[in-house]
Motif scaffolding. Structure first.
Motif, PDB file in Angstrom:
ATOM      1  N   LEU A 231       0.900  -1.207   0.011  1.00  0.00           N
ATOM      2  CA  LEU A 231       0.099  -0.190   0.149  1.00  0.00           C
ATOM      3  C   LEU A 231       0.972   1.313  -0.189  1.00  0.00           C
ATOM      4  O   LEU A 231       0.786   2.127  -0.830  1.00  0.00           O
ATOM      5  CB  LEU A 231      -0.814  -0.011   1.056  1.00  0.00           C
ATOM      6  CG  LEU A 231      -1.805   1.327   1.501  1.00  0.00           C
ATOM      7  CD1 LEU A 231      -2.720   1.558   0.491  1.00  0.00           C
ATOM      8  CD2 LEU A 231      -2.410   1.055   2.659  1.00  0.00           C
ATOM      9  N   LEU A 232       1.675   1.404   1.246  1.00  0.00           N
ATOM     10  CA  LEU A 232       2.620   2.666   0.954  1.00  0.00           C
ATOM     11  C   LEU A 232       3.632   2.753  -0.233  1.00  0.00           C
ATOM     12  O   LEU A 232       3.840   3.651  -0.607  1.00  0.00           O
ATOM     13  CB  LEU A 232       3.334   2.549   2.283  1.00  0.00           C
ATOM     14  CG  LEU A 232       2.531   2.839   3.521  1.00  0.00           C
ATOM     15  CD1 LEU A 232       3.529   2.864   4.802  1.00  0.00           C
ATOM     16  CD2 LEU A 232       1.831   4.174   3.453  1.00  0.00           C
ATOM     17  N   ALA A 233       4.188   1.472  -0.395  1.00  0.00           N
ATOM     18  CA  ALA A 233       5.226   1.331  -1.560  1.00  0.00           C
ATOM     19  C   ALA A 233       4.472   1.826  -2.915  1.00  0.00           C
ATOM     20  O   ALA A 233       5.227   2.663  -3.734  1.00  0.00           O
ATOM     21  CB  ALA A 233       5.568   0.044  -1.771  1.00  0.00           C
ATOM     22  N   ARG A 234       3.198   1.591  -3.164  1.00  0.00           N
ATOM     23  CA  ARG A 234       2.641   1.895  -4.332  1.00  0.00           C
ATOM     24  C   ARG A 234       2.303   3.320  -4.410  1.00  0.00           C
ATOM     25  O   ARG A 234       2.325   3.866  -5.223  1.00  0.00           O
ATOM     26  CB  ARG A 234       1.454   1.112  -4.549  1.00  0.00           C
ATOM     27  CG  ARG A 234       1.060   0.862  -6.047  1.00  0.00           C
ATOM     28  CD  ARG A 234      -0.392  -0.055  -6.170  1.00  0.00           C
ATOM     29  NE  ARG A 234      -1.227   0.807  -5.126  1.00  0.00           N
ATOM     30  CZ  ARG A 234      -2.577   0.202  -5.101  1.00  0.00           C
ATOM     31  NH1 ARG A 234      -3.036  -0.856  -5.822  1.00  0.00           N
ATOM     32  NH2 ARG A 234      -3.318   1.022  -4.332  1.00  0.00           N
ATOM     33  N   THR A 235       1.670   3.996  -3.214  1.00  0.00           N
ATOM     34  CA  THR A 235       1.545   5.074  -2.949  1.00  0.00           C
ATOM     35  C   THR A 235       2.533   6.228  -3.291  1.00  0.00           C
ATOM     36  O   THR A 235       2.173   7.273  -3.737  1.00  0.00           O
ATOM     37  CB  THR A 235       0.784   5.474  -1.523  1.00  0.00           C
ATOM     38  OG1 THR A 235      -0.185   4.414  -1.263  1.00  0.00           O
ATOM     39  CG2 THR A 235       0.098   6.765  -1.556  1.00  0.00           C
ATOM     40  N   LEU A 236       3.696   5.678  -2.919  1.00  0.00           N
ATOM     41  CA  LEU A 236       4.881   6.703  -2.928  1.00  0.00           C
ATOM     42  C   LEU A 236       5.836   6.714  -4.146  1.00  0.00           C
ATOM     43  O   LEU A 236       6.798   7.296  -4.210  1.00  0.00           O
ATOM     44  CB  LEU A 236       5.799   6.397  -1.820  1.00  0.00           C
ATOM     45  CG  LEU A 236       5.139   6.654  -0.323  1.00  0.00           C
ATOM     46  CD1 LEU A 236       5.839   6.253   0.818  1.00  0.00           C
ATOM     47  CD2 LEU A 236       4.837   8.225  -0.346  1.00  0.00           C
TER      48      LEU A 236
ATOM     49  N   PHE B 226      -7.748  -6.414  11.588  1.00  0.00           N
ATOM     50  CA  PHE B 226      -8.708  -5.283  11.480  1.00  0.00           C
ATOM     51  C   PHE B 226      -8.336  -4.097  10.558  1.00  0.00           C
ATOM     52  O   PHE B 226      -8.906  -3.514  10.267  1.00  0.00           O
ATOM     53  CB  PHE B 226      -8.284  -4.922  13.129  1.00  0.00           C
ATOM     54  CG  PHE B 226      -9.406  -3.768  13.536  1.00  0.00           C
ATOM     55  CD1 PHE B 226     -11.065  -4.175  13.401  1.00  0.00           C
ATOM     56  CD2 PHE B 226      -9.181  -2.380  13.645  1.00  0.00           C
ATOM     57  CE1 PHE B 226     -11.829  -3.098  13.909  1.00  0.00           C
ATOM     58  CE2 PHE B 226     -10.191  -1.487  13.880  1.00  0.00           C
ATOM     59  CZ  PHE B 226     -11.450  -1.684  14.007  1.00  0.00           C
ATOM     60  N   MET B 227      -6.917  -4.466  10.121  1.00  0.00           N
ATOM     61  CA  MET B 227      -6.407  -3.250   9.336  1.00  0.00           C
ATOM     62  C   MET B 227      -6.211  -3.983   7.787  1.00  0.00           C
ATOM     63  O   MET B 227      -5.346  -3.243   6.965  1.00  0.00           O
ATOM     64  CB  MET B 227      -5.282  -2.603   9.903  1.00  0.00           C
ATOM     65  CG  MET B 227      -4.205  -3.462  10.299  1.00  0.00           C
ATOM     66  SD  MET B 227      -2.954  -2.260  11.435  1.00  0.00           S
ATOM     67  CE  MET B 227      -1.414  -3.064  10.730  1.00  0.00           C
ATOM     68  N   ILE B 228      -6.829  -5.088   7.626  1.00  0.00           N
ATOM     69  CA  ILE B 228      -6.451  -5.846   6.337  1.00  0.00           C
ATOM     70  C   ILE B 228      -6.750  -4.906   5.259  1.00  0.00           C
ATOM     71  O   ILE B 228      -7.892  -4.189   5.251  1.00  0.00           O
ATOM     72  CB  ILE B 228      -7.207  -7.147   6.294  1.00  0.00           C
ATOM     73  CG1 ILE B 228      -6.766  -7.967   5.011  1.00  0.00           C
ATOM     74  CG2 ILE B 228      -8.894  -6.787   6.136  1.00  0.00           C
ATOM     75  CD1 ILE B 228      -7.182  -9.417   5.198  1.00  0.00           C
ATOM     76  N   TYR B 229      -6.001  -4.719   4.018  1.00  0.00           N
ATOM     77  CA  TYR B 229      -6.092  -3.933   3.127  1.00  0.00           C
ATOM     78  C   TYR B 229      -6.167  -4.580   1.817  1.00  0.00           C
ATOM     79  O   TYR B 229      -6.934  -4.819   1.003  1.00  0.00           O
ATOM     80  CB  TYR B 229      -5.519  -2.758   3.364  1.00  0.00           C
ATOM     81  CG  TYR B 229      -5.579  -1.783   1.655  1.00  0.00           C
ATOM     82  CD1 TYR B 229      -6.740  -0.983   1.588  1.00  0.00           C
ATOM     83  CD2 TYR B 229      -4.800  -1.838   0.965  1.00  0.00           C
ATOM     84  CE1 TYR B 229      -6.676  -0.423   0.408  1.00  0.00           C
ATOM     85  CE2 TYR B 229      -4.617  -1.353  -0.190  1.00  0.00           C
ATOM     86  CZ  TYR B 229      -5.749  -0.432  -0.350  1.00  0.00           C
ATOM     87  OH  TYR B 229      -5.976   0.130  -1.751  1.00  0.00           O
ATOM     88  N   THR B 230      -4.681  -5.142   1.521  1.00  0.00           N
ATOM     89  CA  THR B 230      -4.391  -5.382   0.024  1.00  0.00           C
ATOM     90  C   THR B 230      -4.977  -6.588  -0.281  1.00  0.00           C
ATOM     91  O   THR B 230      -5.308  -6.738  -1.495  1.00  0.00           O
ATOM     92  CB  THR B 230      -2.800  -5.589   0.275  1.00  0.00           C
ATOM     93  OG1 THR B 230      -2.219  -4.544   0.929  1.00  0.00           O
ATOM     94  CG2 THR B 230      -1.885  -5.673  -1.255  1.00  0.00           C
ATOM     95  N   GLU B 231      -5.035  -7.637   0.442  1.00  0.00           N
ATOM     96  CA  GLU B 231      -5.472  -9.121   0.027  1.00  0.00           C
ATOM     97  C   GLU B 231      -6.846  -8.611  -0.248  1.00  0.00           C
ATOM     98  O   GLU B 231      -7.264  -9.243  -1.548  1.00  0.00           O
ATOM     99  CB  GLU B 231      -5.356 -10.102   0.930  1.00  0.00           C
ATOM    100  CG  GLU B 231      -3.958 -10.325   1.531  1.00  0.00           C
ATOM    101  CD  GLU B 231      -3.694  -9.717   2.772  1.00  0.00           C
ATOM    102  OE1 GLU B 231      -4.108  -8.358   2.778  1.00  0.00           O
ATOM    103  OE2 GLU B 231      -3.080 -10.113   3.608  1.00  0.00           O
ATOM    104  N   PRO B 232      -7.961  -8.365   0.335  1.00  0.00           N
ATOM    105  CA  PRO B 232      -9.375  -8.435  -0.224  1.00  0.00           C
ATOM    106  C   PRO B 232      -9.272  -7.301  -1.234  1.00  0.00           C
ATOM    107  O   PRO B 232     -10.101  -7.463  -2.392  1.00  0.00           O
ATOM    108  CB  PRO B 232     -10.363  -7.940   0.900  1.00  0.00           C
ATOM    109  CG  PRO B 232      -9.222  -7.581   2.107  1.00  0.00           C
ATOM    110  CD  PRO B 232      -7.718  -8.178   1.530  1.00  0.00           C
ATOM    111  N   PHE B 233      -8.380  -6.353  -1.346  1.00  0.00           N
ATOM    112  CA  PHE B 233      -8.586  -5.269  -2.503  1.00  0.00           C
ATOM    113  C   PHE B 233      -8.159  -5.666  -3.831  1.00  0.00           C
ATOM    114  O   PHE B 233      -8.960  -5.512  -4.731  1.00  0.00           O
ATOM    115  CB  PHE B 233      -7.615  -3.975  -2.133  1.00  0.00           C
ATOM    116  CG  PHE B 233      -7.379  -3.179  -3.294  1.00  0.00           C
ATOM    117  CD1 PHE B 233      -8.398  -2.111  -3.327  1.00  0.00           C
ATOM    118  CD2 PHE B 233      -6.391  -3.077  -3.989  1.00  0.00           C
ATOM    119  CE1 PHE B 233      -8.281  -1.083  -4.259  1.00  0.00           C
ATOM    120  CE2 PHE B 233      -6.464  -1.929  -5.134  1.00  0.00           C
ATOM    121  CZ  PHE B 233      -7.434  -1.091  -5.210  1.00  0.00           C
ATOM    122  N   VAL B 234      -7.053  -6.671  -3.901  1.00  0.00           N
ATOM    123  CA  VAL B 234      -6.608  -7.390  -4.861  1.00  0.00           C
ATOM    124  C   VAL B 234      -7.967  -8.512  -5.482  1.00  0.00           C
ATOM    125  O   VAL B 234      -8.245  -8.470  -6.568  1.00  0.00           O
ATOM    126  CB  VAL B 234      -5.463  -8.200  -4.955  1.00  0.00           C
ATOM    127  CG1 VAL B 234      -5.050  -8.747  -6.079  1.00  0.00           C
ATOM    128  CG2 VAL B 234      -4.280  -7.113  -4.593  1.00  0.00           C
TER     129      VAL B 234
END
Lengths: 293, 298
Positions: A231-236, B226-234
């Motif tokens: 996430l950060l790597a892609r944003t930056l 609780f802070m999952i992002y990347t996996e469901p996003f993809v």
């Protein structure tokens, strides 16, 4: 006489119990092996499928399901290694990961020493504050980081990503190293001081070799968490420092999905982890437990 | 181990403090700044007070409804993940072979999913669960079950949960295994002499010894799910509809997708505050367990 009989009896019953125990034990071993095998197969199936796909041509992938490549091809891998836009992604990723690991470890070493050896003003609060940064959701920091690194001219360089990843890697390194350092007896510090070693000399020549395995584990975890974060790597980054994991999304948007290429790129991102995991297999639990096992 | 009081130790901590402050406090201040302002574009900002926060915490407004929807989804997800992964992790840890090359073999294979970049995890399952070219999706569909994770929200949830179990159960298992290994053999021998059943051994010897690592496992898994992002996003991109839009995904949509800076900033702060509270509980419980153990060992 009666006594010996009693003893004999108890012996046989014990023997029988022992045999029963052993049978139960063997059964349990089998049960264990079954659970473990099922679990490992479950873990390996998706990876097998990825490897399988990466060795197929796109024709074969889309034309029907085959359990192994009928026409084995390494074309997907060759494309990645020869196309600059692909392999530069790997170089970018490795660059910021290595910068980040070096930064994190060199900053964390003295701090971890301070936490493991001394009490000082606000030490507990500081330690807690570090932990909160490991737990902070990267999504919260994406936008402010974007602004911050744009403002200081680091945007789209490996340094931006490396510094951003310090947010969670330095706390992690401090925690892991503190765990390992607390295992080294204080007497060593005192003896060295009596022998007339200066602090930096003692730290580099005597103390660091003692916690070499701890440093290795901390470095591995910094490497790993920087490698898996996107996430950060892609944003930056946009072009020059774009990580491989972000390059991968390109095949999705391209006209006609290039599944084989996507799979090959995926396999190649697994390789670094698979290579280094052997060295830390006995410490991996300690690392995940933030040095607290 | 007693530590000596030495305020000069601050000099050793200073570099870490500076770097982390630079990359944590500074951005956080920006977020606070945005959260009390409104913008109509062109970098013109207006003072907005606490209006965003009022909206956010009131479920009847558009923003509040969205926030609470995502919050409940995230909490439900974390709860499901914990109820599956913790028992399964314990079971796998108990099933580890005792010694020999098989231990190393199992450890390495188990740790493998943990080292895969998170978006690649998403990609692997995206492909694996497709009904046309993925093994899982193909098999399930050929068993006569209509399964499509991009179309049905239940299927999307199941896929994400299975993916997370695949990705993170090994972490729980590894931690439990580390706890189990610290049990001296004498304990088991004593239990055998007493004729203790398998269940009794687990209840009275293994579980208490795993308490500490289990605590770490539960809290780490809670935080990370609780802070999952990347996996469901993809995998699903938050869809179908909003079915799998977790807090992080919603936040990034709001901040980087719509550039609704004020709303996103207010949401970030509340989100961060929740994490902070949980983190504090984690830290307190852990240091208490530490102190407890030291007292007992002394």
């Amino acid at each position: 006489m009666t006594e010996s009989i009693v003893i004999d009896r108890s012996n046989t019953s014990e023997l029988r119990a022992d045999a029963a125990n052993r049978a139960a034990y063997r059964q349990r071993i089998n049960g264990k092996a079954v659970v473990m095998t099922v679990y490992l197969v479950f873990l390996m199936l998706p990876i097998y499928w990825l490897v399988n796909m990466s060795l197929k041509t796109n024709m074969e992938i889309t034309s029907g399901l085959t359990l192994w490549p009928r026409q084995l091809t390494f074309g997907n891998y060759i494309k990645i290694f020869t196309d600059q836009s692909w392999y530069s992604g790997y170089i970018n990723s490795l660059t910021y990961v290595i910068i980040n690991t070096l930064l994190s470890i060199s900053f964390a070493l003295p701090a971890a020493y301070a936490f493991s050896r001394y009490r000082f003003l606000g030490d507990k609060h500081l330690f807690f504050w570090l932990l909160t940064n490991r737990m902070a959701p990267p999504a919260v920091f994406a936008l402010p980081f974007f602004n911050l690194y744009s403002a200081i001219g680091l945007f789209d360089t490996p340094w931006a990503v490396a510094l951003a990843h310090c947010l969670f890697n330095i706390p992690l390194a401090v925690w892991i190293l503190e765990g390992f350092m607390s295992g080294v007896p204080r007497e060593i510090d005192e003896t060295a001081a009596i022998d007339g070693y200066s602090f930096p000399h003692f730290f580099i020549k005597i103390f660091m070799p003692l916690i070499a395995s701890g440093i290795g584990v901390a470095a591995f975890f910094c490497f790993m968490f920087s490698w898996v974060e996107l996430l950060l790597a892609r944003t930056l980054t946009t072009v020059n420092a774009k990580p491989i994991a972000a390059t991968m999304t390109r095949t999705v948007s391209a006209a006609g999905m290039d599944w084989g290429l996507l799979a090959a790129a995926g396999v190649l991102t697994i390789v670094p982890g698979a290579l280094v995991i052997w060295f830390v297999r006995n410490y991996i639990a300690k690392g995940f437990a933030l040095g607290r096992v | 181990m007693t530590k000596t009081l030495n305020h000069k130790a601050w000099f050793l901590v200073l570099p870490v403090f500076a770097v982390v402050a630079f990359s944590a406090v500074l951005p956080l201040m920006t977020v606070v700044n945005y959260s009390v302002q409104d913008t109509f574009g062109n970098n013109q900002f207006f003072w907005n007070g606490v209006a965003w926060f009022q909206d956010l915490l009131d479920p009847s407004t558009e923003l509040g409804g969205r926030f609470f929807g995502a919050l409940w989804r995230t909490l439900l997800f974390s709860a499901i993940i914990l109820t599956i992964e913790i028992p399964l992790g314990i079971l796998v840890a108990l099933s580890m072979p005792r010694e020999g090359w098989r231990v190393a073999f199992c450890l390495v294979l188990m740790a493998l999913p943990l080292l895969i970049p998170w978006n690649v995890v998403g990609t692997i399952w995206q492909v694996f669960a497709r009904s046309d070219i993925g093994l899982l999706g193909w098999v399930v569909n050929h068993m006569g079950i209509d399964y499509n994770y991009t179309g049905h929200s239940l299927d999307a949830w199941i896929t994400i949960i299975v993916m997370d179990v695949w990705h993170w159960t090994s972490l729980v298992a590894l931690l439990c295994y580390a706890g189990l290994k610290s049990i001296p053999d004498a304990y088991y021998q004593a239990a055998r002499i007493d004729g203790a059943s398998r269940w009794a051994v687990f209840r009275t010897i293994q579980l208490p010894k795993m308490r500490r690592v289990l605590l770490i496992a539960v809290l780490l898994r809670f935080m990370d799910s609780f802070m999952i992002y990347t996996e469901p996003f993809v995998l699903t991109g938050g869809g179908p509809g909003n079915a799998t839009t977790f807090l992080s995904i919603d936040l990034v949509k709001l901040a980087l997708g719509q550039f609704d800076l004020g709303k996103a900033a207010a949401m970030s702060l509340v989100y961060n505050l929740i994490i902070l509270v949980i983190c504090w509980i984690f830290y307190t419980v852990m240091t208490n367990v530490d102190a407890d153990r030291e007292r007992r060992e002394a």
